[in-house]
Scaffold this active site. Structure first.
Site, mmCIF file in Angstrom:
data_model
loop_
_atom_site.group_PDB
_atom_site.id
_atom_site.type_symbol
_atom_site.label_atom_id
_atom_site.label_comp_id
_atom_site.label_asym_id
_atom_site.label_seq_id
_atom_site.Cartn_x
_atom_site.Cartn_y
_atom_site.Cartn_z
ATOM 1 C CG HIS A 149 -8.893 18.382 10.313
ATOM 2 N ND1 HIS A 149 -7.935 19.345 10.466
ATOM 3 C CD2 HIS A 149 -9.589 18.358 11.469
ATOM 4 C CE1 HIS A 149 -8.030 19.864 11.680
ATOM 5 N NE2 HIS A 149 -9.034 19.290 12.314
HETATM 6 C C1 UD1 Z 1 -11.393 16.165 15.775
HETATM 7 C C2 UD1 Z 1 -11.760 17.444 16.550
HETATM 8 C C3 UD1 Z 1 -11.044 18.619 15.919
HETATM 9 C C4 UD1 Z 1 -9.546 18.374 15.813
HETATM 10 C C5 UD1 Z 1 -9.322 17.081 15.055
HETATM 11 C C6 UD1 Z 1 -7.870 16.746 14.955
HETATM 12 C C7 UD1 Z 1 -14.018 17.514 17.528
HETATM 13 C C8 UD1 Z 1 -15.351 18.119 17.405
HETATM 14 N N1 UD1 Z 1 -13.190 17.722 16.488
HETATM 15 O O1 UD1 Z 1 -11.903 16.313 14.459
HETATM 16 O O2 UD1 Z 1 -11.244 19.765 16.729
HETATM 17 O O3 UD1 Z 1 -8.950 19.454 15.131
HETATM 18 O O4 UD1 Z 1 -9.998 16.015 15.763
HETATM 19 O O5 UD1 Z 1 -7.677 15.634 14.162
HETATM 20 O O6 UD1 Z 1 -13.729 16.906 18.544
HETATM 21 N N2 UD1 Z 1 -11.721 8.927 11.771
HETATM 22 C C9 UD1 Z 1 -11.006 7.814 11.436
HETATM 23 N N3 UD1 Z 1 -10.043 7.388 12.313
HETATM 24 C C10 UD1 Z 1 -9.780 8.016 13.486
HETATM 25 C C11 UD1 Z 1 -10.520 9.158 13.809
HETATM 26 C C12 UD1 Z 1 -11.488 9.605 12.938
HETATM 27 O O7 UD1 Z 1 -11.206 7.222 10.397
HETATM 28 O O8 UD1 Z 1 -8.875 7.571 14.233
HETATM 29 C C13 UD1 Z 1 -12.750 9.434 10.817
HETATM 30 C C14 UD1 Z 1 -14.138 8.954 11.130
HETATM 31 O O9 UD1 Z 1 -14.814 8.754 9.955
HETATM 32 C C15 UD1 Z 1 -14.769 10.111 11.818
HETATM 33 C C16 UD1 Z 1 -14.074 11.290 11.159
HETATM 34 O O10 UD1 Z 1 -12.755 10.840 10.882
HETATM 35 O O11 UD1 Z 1 -16.142 10.131 11.675
HETATM 36 C C17 UD1 Z 1 -14.020 12.497 12.024
HETATM 37 O O12 UD1 Z 1 -13.469 12.167 13.325
HETATM 38 P P1 UD1 Z 1 -13.914 13.014 14.602
HETATM 39 O O13 UD1 Z 1 -13.163 12.556 15.806
HETATM 40 O O14 UD1 Z 1 -15.376 13.053 14.698
HETATM 41 O O15 UD1 Z 1 -13.464 14.485 14.240
HETATM 42 P P2 UD1 Z 1 -12.146 15.059 13.522
HETATM 43 O O16 UD1 Z 1 -12.511 15.572 12.192
HETATM 44 O O17 UD1 Z 1 -11.008 14.098 13.628
#
Ligand code: UD1
Length: 359
Positions: free
Chosen positions: A204
């Protein structure tokens, strides 16, 4: 003592759960704030139920956005909560955007911050998490490290050693507590998957999944490795959103599935012949479990998993991945050890220190 815990993203939940339990056992008044950084049921709710964490007292519902948008939204929604609740200390976990956002708010209004999983460094500032770690550790009043390298990193950055406490790994506290449950559900899970022998994949990190020129060759190699050993690939929403069409074209031995709950994923990690990942926490869990771990990153903030544990850094060297994959399959497990203080009692140490020093 009034303790306020801040969680937001999937890896926070298994770290906060044992600390919440340990502090509760000492009679402290506690509040749990969920920022809503992760909001899908499979990324959040499922962990609250399984890990026996109470429902959040406050939900900030910030959702996704750019780093600046997300961090700013957490800060502006968290500040009134912390002002109203007046905790004696705020505990933040790991290295996600929720961690740094809450630490910044508290440090500006004079509320003490404890950082759980402090001191880890990848020395790679292109990782958003590295920025979050550096800033959170500069702001924290109590820094709880999982391994001695964390103490060394903090000393090098000029952080007073009186603030730093080597307590061990709270994520392993949760693993040890729930391993019997994972063992109990494994036979059913195995029957559902109808697999005797398998590997496990998670990906991821933006550096792996955002660019076509990186992700597609990676997927191609995984697809071909899955012909030798079926690979189970629970896909993070970030990866799924970007690549759903490509993922559907993979051969059927690369089992692309939805994110799993904690017990299911733990059971698979324990029983996999090899794990291929870019996660931080999984490097630690496989080290504890003795499962070979091939990490698709150039660096790690958890070097003890390489020096003492089962982890090998692969980067994007596909020949190395193939050779280490075959080594794992031919039973060539490294003789590994478990890092000191990864013993299920890290949270109790944190609770003891806070009770003594921050009454
Ligand atoms: C975040 C953390 C990362 C951790 C990971 C675990 C930061 C900078 N990154 O990354 O360190 O390893 O979580 O999972 O804080 N999304 C969904 N549903 C959700 C959450 C996210 O669809 O419940 C999608 C959204 O499009 C979002 C993307 O995933 O934009 C990324 O989510 P985000 O929380 O920004 O970062 P992660 O890649 O999950």
């Amino acid at each position: 003592m009034k303790v306020l815990h801040v969680v937001g993203a999937r890896p926070n939940f298994m770290k906060a759960a044992p600390v919440y339990r340990a502090l509760g056992g000492r009679g402290h008044e506690q509040t749990l704030v969920h920022t809503g950084q992760h909001y899908d049921a499979l990324m959040s709710d499922v962990f609250f139920k399984g890990l026996e964490i109470p429902d959040p007292d406050e939900s900030l519902n910030v959702g996704s956005g750019s780093h600046a948008q997300q961090t700013a939204a957490i800060m502006s929604r968290f500040e009134p909560v912390v002002l109203a609740r007046k905790p004696d200390i705020v505990l933040v976990y790991g290295d996600v955007n929720s961690t740094v956002a809450a630490a910044l708010v508290c440090s500006k209004i004079g509320i003490r911050v404890g950082h759980v999983e402090s001191g880890l460094r990848s020395f790679d500032r292109s990782m958003p998490e590295e920025i979050n770690r550096l800033i959170t550790d500069q702001l924290a009043d109590f820094l709880f490290t999982p391994s001695a390298d964390g103490n060394e990193n903090l000393a090098r950055e000029g952080i007073a050693k009186e603030k730093v406490f080597l307590v061990g790994n709270v994520m392993i506290d949760t693993l040890i507590r729930f391993l019997p449950k994972a063992d109990e559900i494994f036979p059913k899970l195995k029957a559902e998957l109808s697999l005797d022998s398998f590997g496990l994949v998670t990906l991821h990190r933006p550096s792996n999944v955002d660019d076509e020129s990186t992700f597609l060759p990676m997927l191609h190699v995984l697809d071909s490795l899955s012909e030798k050993l079926p690979l189970i690939f629970p896909v993070h929403p970030r990866t799924r959103q970007k690549w759903s069409a490509r993922l559907e074209q993979c051969n059927s031995s690369l089992r692309v599935i939805a994110p799993l709950g904690y017990f299911e994923f733990l059971a698979l990690q324990k029983n996999a012949r090899v794990v291929i990942t870019d996660s931080g926490g999984i490097q630690e869990e496989t080290t504890y479990l003795g499962t070979p771990c091939l990490t698709l990153r150039e660096n790690t903030e958890r070097p003890i998993t390489v020096t003492l544990g089962t982890n090998v850094l692969i980067g994007h060297d596909w020949e190395l991945l193939e050779s280490k994959f075959h080594e794992a399959l031919s039973g060539g497990r490294k003789q590994t050890g478990r890092p000191p203080l990864w013993d299920g009692k890290a949270s109790e140490r944190i609770a003891e220190i806070l009770t003594r020093l921050a009454p």
